[in-house]
Design a protein around this motif. Structure first.
Motif, PDB file in Angstrom:
ATOM      1  N   LEU A 274      43.567  49.891  43.636  1.00  0.00           N
ATOM      2  CA  LEU A 274      42.161  49.569  43.831  1.00  0.00           C
ATOM      3  C   LEU A 274      41.369  50.838  44.149  1.00  0.00           C
ATOM      4  N   THR A 280      35.365  47.546  48.350  1.00  0.00           N
ATOM      5  CA  THR A 280      36.631  47.132  47.733  1.00  0.00           C
ATOM      6  C   THR A 280      37.640  46.889  48.843  1.00  0.00           C
ATOM      7  N   LYS A 297      36.277  40.447  40.919  1.00  0.00           N
ATOM      8  CA  LYS A 297      35.015  41.170  41.096  1.00  0.00           C
ATOM      9  C   LYS A 297      33.886  40.154  41.210  1.00  0.00           C
ATOM     10  N   PHE A 314      32.552  42.871  51.005  1.00  0.00           N
ATOM     11  CA  PHE A 314      33.287  43.281  49.805  1.00  0.00           C
ATOM     12  C   PHE A 314      32.607  42.726  48.554  1.00  0.00           C
ATOM     13  N   VAL A 316      34.690  43.585  45.568  1.00  0.00           N
ATOM     14  CA  VAL A 316      35.950  43.559  44.818  1.00  0.00           C
ATOM     15  C   VAL A 316      37.071  43.317  45.814  1.00  0.00           C
TER      16      VAL A 316
END
Length: 336
Positions: A274, A280, A297, A314, A316
């Motif tokens: 990642l 993320t 996503k 977040f 992702v």
């Protein structure tokens, strides 16, 4: 304007009881109290009953949980213990011996009844599976201040999953496990084993210097091991699920997020690393120690709620799931 009114209301709600406590402190420090049993009884009643009753009358029509009267009572008890002369604490001692245990048992019984009622409510819903942690949080929101709910619920859930819940959790068609094909349970088992060994060794070494310190550290280590046991067992009890309008991501009681289907941009089966940026995240709090095989996503930011209510943003998120192909197929069907 509404903000100012709310601040003033809270100032009155909490200010009046603490002003009363201040007046009682001045009385306890005055010479009027010397050998005056009637005044000692009156002050004890004020600390334990009158001030909490005034606080209750102030909050009875607000959203503040009524159970916060108990902490006010405990504050009164602490103030009396600290400021009242030892010879005038007979009534406080009686309350500590008989009243406080009854209150504690009553609160725990009330919580247990409310949690049981919430679980029975979930069982009546065909599309919902009973989840102890959700039922516990819903109950705590009714009886505790919001900031205390998640820390309290987490501690209770640790012991529940560690020592009470031993039944095998059957998955529904819309639920997916994530612990069977990952090394997380084995890793946590190894951590618990290491804690036990280190606790024994450290206890033997520190005991030569101080028995009390050795026992304090041993108790803290044992509690840490209990926490990891509760975390590990909660993985099998709290699966990831596809609901009517949203996807619920869970990692035991350690992390969870609710994602509405309209917010999902793409769902990818991938084990690639990642990107390292602020938006993320990994569902697992173990980070890179546990791999992932699904990456989602989102179109906009969402919130990942962790231990004790710690929140992270977040867009992702990567996580491991035992049946990734089945998961992707079902979620794509829902999205279409």
């Amino acid at each position: 304007m509404n903000r100012i009114i709310e601040v003033n209301r809270h100032f009155i709600t909490f200010g009046i009881p603490f002003c009363l406590f201040g007046i009682l402190i001045l009385l306890m420090k005055s010479t009027l109290l010397n050998a005056n049993d009637a005044l000692s009884l009156g002050i004890s009643i004020d600390l334990l009953i009158v001030v909490p009753l005034v606080y209750f009358l102030l909050i009875r029509k607000t959203e503040i949980p009524k159970t916060t009267v108990i902490p006010v009572m405990v504050i009164g008890l602490i103030i009396g213990t600290y400021f009242l002369p030892q010879e005038s604490q007979i009534y406080l001692t009686l309350f500590k011996t008989w009243g406080l245990p009854v209150i504690e048992v009553s609160v725990l019984t009330f919580v247990a009844i409310k949690v049981g009622s919430a679980i029975r409510k979930y069982k009546t819903l065909k599309s919902s599976t009973p989840d102890f942690f959700i039922a516990l949080k819903d109950t705590c929101y009714e009886i505790l201040p919001k900031k205390l709910v998640l820390p309290f619920a987490t501690e209770v859930a640790v012991f529940y999953y560690g020592f009470v819940d031993w039944k095998t959790r059957e998955l529904n068609k819309n639920e997916f496990s994530y612990h069977k094909n990952s090394g997380t349970p084995a890793l946590m088992g190894a951590i618990i084993f290491m804690i036990v060994i280190e606790t024994f060794v450290l206890h033997m070494l520190i005991e030569r210097w101080s028995i009390n310190v050795a026992w304090i550290l041993s108790i803290l280590s044992a509690y840490t091991a209990v926490q990891f046991l509760g975390f590990a067992k909660s993985l099998a009890r709290r699966p990831i699920s596809l609901n009517n309008k949203s996807l619920t991501l869970r990692y035991g009681i350690m992390n969870e997020a609710e994602i509405h289907y309209s917010e999902i941009d793409t769902v990818t089966l991938s084990k690639k690393d990642l990107e390292k940026d602020k938006l993320t995240k990994r569902l697992s709090p173990l980070g890179e120690l546990e791999g992932h095989n699904v990456i989602i996503k989102l179109k906009r930011e969402n919130t990942l709620t962790g231990l004790y209510g710690i929140k992270k943003k977040f867009k992702v998120i990567g996580f491991h799931i035992d049946e990734p192909n089945d998961f992707k197929e079902k979620i794509e069907n829902v999205l279409q």
